[in-house]
Design a protein around this motif. Structure first.
Motif, PDB file in Angstrom:
ATOM      1  N   VAL A   1       0.845  -1.198   0.000  1.00  0.00           N
ATOM      2  CA  VAL A   1       0.000   0.000   0.000  1.00  0.00           C
ATOM      3  C   VAL A   1       0.880   1.247   0.000  1.00  0.00           C
ATOM      4  O   VAL A   1       2.020   1.231   0.456  1.00  0.00           O
ATOM      5  N   ASN A   2       0.303   2.342  -0.501  1.00  0.00           N
ATOM      6  CA  ASN A   2       0.991   3.631  -0.429  1.00  0.00           C
ATOM      7  C   ASN A   2      -0.033   4.741  -0.321  1.00  0.00           C
ATOM      8  O   ASN A   2      -1.234   4.535  -0.484  1.00  0.00           O
ATOM      9  N   CYS A   3       0.459   5.931   0.003  1.00  0.00           N
ATOM     10  CA  CYS A   3      -0.366   7.147   0.094  1.00  0.00           C
ATOM     11  C   CYS A   3      -1.456   6.999   1.149  1.00  0.00           C
ATOM     12  O   CYS A   3      -2.645   7.150   0.869  1.00  0.00           O
ATOM     13  N   LEU A   4      -1.027   6.746   2.381  1.00  0.00           N
ATOM     14  CA  LEU A   4      -1.949   6.569   3.500  1.00  0.00           C
ATOM     15  C   LEU A   4      -1.193   6.808   4.794  1.00  0.00           C
ATOM     16  O   LEU A   4       0.025   7.043   4.776  1.00  0.00           O
ATOM     17  N   SER A   5      -1.876   6.735   5.917  1.00  0.00           N
ATOM     18  CA  SER A   5      -1.221   6.986   7.195  1.00  0.00           C
ATOM     19  C   SER A   5      -0.314   5.825   7.584  1.00  0.00           C
ATOM     20  O   SER A   5      -0.479   4.689   7.106  1.00  0.00           O
ATOM     21  N   LEU A   6       0.618   6.092   8.466  1.00  0.00           N
ATOM     22  CA  LEU A   6       1.517   5.046   8.933  1.00  0.00           C
ATOM     23  C   LEU A   6       0.740   3.922   9.602  1.00  0.00           C
ATOM     24  O   LEU A   6       0.979   2.737   9.348  1.00  0.00           O
ATOM     25  N   GLU A   7      -0.205   4.288  10.461  1.00  0.00           N
ATOM     26  CA  GLU A   7      -0.954   3.285  11.216  1.00  0.00           C
ATOM     27  C   GLU A   7      -1.785   2.391  10.304  1.00  0.00           C
ATOM     28  O   GLU A   7      -1.803   1.164  10.460  1.00  0.00           O
ATOM     29  N   THR A   8      -2.478   2.990   9.337  1.00  0.00           N
ATOM     30  CA  THR A   8      -3.299   2.196   8.432  1.00  0.00           C
ATOM     31  C   THR A   8      -2.436   1.301   7.552  1.00  0.00           C
ATOM     32  O   THR A   8      -2.812   0.174   7.225  1.00  0.00           O
ATOM     33  N   SER A   9      -1.253   1.784   7.184  1.00  0.00           N
ATOM     34  CA  SER A   9      -0.366   0.966   6.347  1.00  0.00           C
ATOM     35  C   SER A   9       0.050  -0.306   7.081  1.00  0.00           C
ATOM     36  O   SER A   9       0.128  -1.389   6.483  1.00  0.00           O
ATOM     37  N   LEU A  10       0.305  -0.199   8.376  1.00  0.00           N
ATOM     38  CA  LEU A  10       0.706  -1.381   9.148  1.00  0.00           C
ATOM     39  C   LEU A  10      -0.423  -2.413   9.179  1.00  0.00           C
ATOM     40  O   LEU A  10      -0.187  -3.620   9.046  1.00  0.00           O
ATOM     41  N   LYS A  11      -1.631  -1.931   9.340  1.00  0.00           N
ATOM     42  CA  LYS A  11      -2.792  -2.828   9.357  1.00  0.00           C
ATOM     43  C   LYS A  11      -2.915  -3.576   8.037  1.00  0.00           C
ATOM     44  O   LYS A  11      -3.157  -4.800   8.013  1.00  0.00           O
ATOM     45  N   TRP A  12      -2.736  -2.868   6.930  1.00  0.00           N
ATOM     46  CA  TRP A  12      -2.875  -3.501   5.625  1.00  0.00           C
ATOM     47  C   TRP A  12      -1.737  -4.476   5.328  1.00  0.00           C
ATOM     48  O   TRP A  12      -1.947  -5.511   4.679  1.00  0.00           O
ATOM     49  N   LEU A  13      -0.544  -4.177   5.785  1.00  0.00           N
ATOM     50  CA  LEU A  13       0.563  -5.108   5.566  1.00  0.00           C
ATOM     51  C   LEU A  13       0.281  -6.450   6.244  1.00  0.00           C
ATOM     52  O   LEU A  13       0.576  -7.519   5.690  1.00  0.00           O
ATOM     53  N   LYS A  14      -0.296  -6.391   7.421  1.00  0.00           N
ATOM     54  CA  LYS A  14      -0.654  -7.635   8.117  1.00  0.00           C
ATOM     55  C   LYS A  14      -1.727  -8.396   7.343  1.00  0.00           C
ATOM     56  O   LYS A  14      -1.705  -9.638   7.289  1.00  0.00           O
ATOM     57  N   THR A  15      -2.647  -7.669   6.726  1.00  0.00           N
ATOM     58  CA  THR A  15      -3.696  -8.305   5.930  1.00  0.00           C
ATOM     59  C   THR A  15      -3.132  -8.975   4.688  1.00  0.00           C
ATOM     60  O   THR A  15      -3.570 -10.060   4.297  1.00  0.00           O
ATOM     61  N   LEU A  16      -2.145  -8.329   4.057  1.00  0.00           N
ATOM     62  CA  LEU A  16      -1.607  -8.819   2.791  1.00  0.00           C
ATOM     63  C   LEU A  16      -0.469  -9.827   2.947  1.00  0.00           C
ATOM     64  O   LEU A  16      -0.133 -10.539   1.999  1.00  0.00           O
ATOM     65  N   LYS A  17       0.115  -9.902   4.109  1.00  0.00           N
ATOM     66  CA  LYS A  17       1.276 -10.782   4.303  1.00  0.00           C
ATOM     67  C   LYS A  17       1.010 -12.241   3.950  1.00  0.00           C
ATOM     68  O   LYS A  17       1.886 -12.913   3.396  1.00  0.00           O
ATOM     69  N   PRO A  18      -0.185 -12.805   4.249  1.00  0.00           N
ATOM     70  CA  PRO A  18      -0.414 -14.216   3.914  1.00  0.00           C
ATOM     71  C   PRO A  18      -0.292 -14.554   2.430  1.00  0.00           C
ATOM     72  O   PRO A  18      -0.215 -15.737   2.072  1.00  0.00           O
ATOM     73  N   LEU A  19      -0.253 -13.545   1.553  1.00  0.00           N
ATOM     74  CA  LEU A  19      -0.037 -13.803   0.135  1.00  0.00           C
ATOM     75  C   LEU A  19       1.357 -14.351  -0.143  1.00  0.00           C
ATOM     76  O   LEU A  19       1.609 -14.945  -1.198  1.00  0.00           O
ATOM     77  N   ASN A  20       2.296 -14.114   0.796  1.00  0.00           N
ATOM     78  CA  ASN A  20       3.679 -14.599   0.647  1.00  0.00           C
ATOM     79  C   ASN A  20       4.339 -14.070  -0.625  1.00  0.00           C
ATOM     80  O   ASN A  20       5.060 -14.795  -1.321  1.00  0.00           O
ATOM     81  N   ARG A  21       4.084 -12.803  -0.912  1.00  0.00           N
ATOM     82  CA  ARG A  21       4.684 -12.159  -2.088  1.00  0.00           C
ATOM     83  C   ARG A  21       5.775 -11.168  -1.704  1.00  0.00           C
ATOM     84  O   ARG A  21       6.358 -10.539  -2.584  1.00  0.00           O
ATOM     85  N   GLY A  22       6.038 -11.009  -0.429  1.00  0.00           N
ATOM     86  CA  GLY A  22       6.843  -9.885  -0.002  1.00  0.00           C
ATOM     87  C   GLY A  22       5.949  -8.660   0.078  1.00  0.00           C
ATOM     88  O   GLY A  22       4.860  -8.621  -0.515  1.00  0.00           O
ATOM     89  N   LEU A  23       6.388  -7.644   0.815  1.00  0.00           N
ATOM     90  CA  LEU A  23       5.560  -6.465   1.060  1.00  0.00           C
ATOM     91  C   LEU A  23       6.278  -5.197   0.626  1.00  0.00           C
ATOM     92  O   LEU A  23       7.502  -5.097   0.738  1.00  0.00           O
ATOM     93  N   VAL A  24       5.498  -4.245   0.152  1.00  0.00           N
ATOM     94  CA  VAL A  24       6.003  -2.922  -0.196  1.00  0.00           C
ATOM     95  C   VAL A  24       5.117  -1.901   0.487  1.00  0.00           C
ATOM     96  O   VAL A  24       3.901  -2.066   0.562  1.00  0.00           O
ATOM     97  N   VAL A  25       5.734  -0.841   1.011  1.00  0.00           N
ATOM     98  CA  VAL A  25       4.942   0.183   1.688  1.00  0.00           C
ATOM     99  C   VAL A  25       5.624   1.535   1.572  1.00  0.00           C
ATOM    100  O   VAL A  25       6.840   1.649   1.731  1.00  0.00           O
TER     101      VAL A  25
END
Length: 303
Positions: free
Chosen positions: A217-241
């Motif tokens: 995710v990009n262009c959002l608050s720090l706190e919301t970005s952390l929440k989304w990274l946890k949501t997307l992590k199970p994809l096992n694609r690596g994360l970008v923020v």
């Protein structure tokens, strides 16, 4: 070693650059072509911005093609060839990389959403009216082809993508190409900007081949970005923020939210390390080379 090999085998995140718009001339900040306007009107400014980010620690710099569209180029710079304009952005990034003298710098070909070309904030709503998947594909095709076929471009950055059909279309296109890429979403607190659920997005992303090296995710608050990274992590694609600076855009002005305690960049990077598998971290709106330097310092310390 190729970029894909490096990013999929390292435990330390690559440092991405930060905002372009914050550093553009005023006439470009309000222009429909945004940073591409500066590419064509004051190209040395773009090179200098790239070099400043490299100096402050960025090892991935993005081309100034986020808001580039064939229609806008024809309207505002008649006689300019669209492909040549995209290539000019690549040239400026490559020149900055060379002139910086810093090894290990990679170029990401920036591909912003269809909504960005509308210059009406649609990248934050995903509401594209009657534009269908065929229209979205046609909009993206030339820019994607130029960037994917250029050897100076190490990866593609599909960024601030707010629309479910657009995500599916872009993944289908990238599945036919050889270039590694990341996908960064434009989201609200719990859903994609267009209202699609995280489960819908995860299902679509699973259709990507292994050239998708990170999703985030990009262009959002720090706190919301952390929440989304946890949501997307199970994809096992690596994360970008790459979040915004922490300021809020209110009544056409950026202001600090004094009601909340702001995470420091070191605290933020510590949170990223705790989540794990963050491969790329940088900054979006209102971040500067100095902030990217703070992120690099934090990564150096914690990784």
């Amino acid at each position: 070693m190729s970029f894909k090999a490096r990013i999929t085998t390292t435990s330390r995140p690559f440092i991405l650059d930060g905002a372009l718009g914050t550093l553009l001339p005023p006439e470009s900040q309000s222009h429909a072509l945004w940073s591409t306007h500066t590419v064509l009107s004051h190209p040395s400014i773009i090179s200098d911005i790239h070099k400043s980010y490299i100096t402050h620690g960025a090892r991935i710099i993005q081309t100034s093609t986020y808001q580039t569209s064939e229609e806008a180029v024809e309207k505002w710079f008649p006689g300019k060839n669209y492909k040549d304009v995209v290539l000019k952005s690549v040239e400026l990034a490559d020149r900055a990389r060379s002139e910086s003298g810093v090894p290990g710098v990679f170029i990401a070909g920036s591909v912003g959403p269809f909504g960005a070309s509308l210059a009406n904030g649609a990248e934050y709503t995903g509401q594209y009216g009657d534009v269908d998947k065929v229209g979205i594909k046609k909009f993206h095709q030339v820019r994607l082809d130029v960037l994917c076929n250029d050897e100076r471009v190490d990866l593609i950055a599909l960024e601030t993508i707010p629309n479910k059909d657009e995500i599916k279309t872009l993944i289908e296109e990238m599945n036919q190409k050889e270039k590694p890429y990341y996908l960064s979403l434009s989201v609200k607190e719990d859903n994609l900007a267009d209202g699609a659920s995280s489960d819908e997005i995860i299902k679509i992303v699973k259709e990507a081949n292994d050239n998708l090296v990170a999703v985030g995710v990009n262009c959002l608050s720090l706190e919301t970005s952390l929440k989304w990274l946890k949501t997307l992590k199970p994809l096992n694609r690596g994360l970008v923020v790459y979040p915004n600076s922490g300021e809020l855009y209110v009544d056409r002005q950026w202001v600090r939210d004094s009601s909340k305690k702001q995470l420091t960049w070191e605290e933020y990077v510590a949170e990223l390390k705790a989540i794990g598998d963050v491969r790329i971290v940088g900054g979006c709106c209102r971040t500067t080379p100095e902030i990217i330097g703070e992120i690099k310092t934090a990564v150096d310390k914690l990784f």
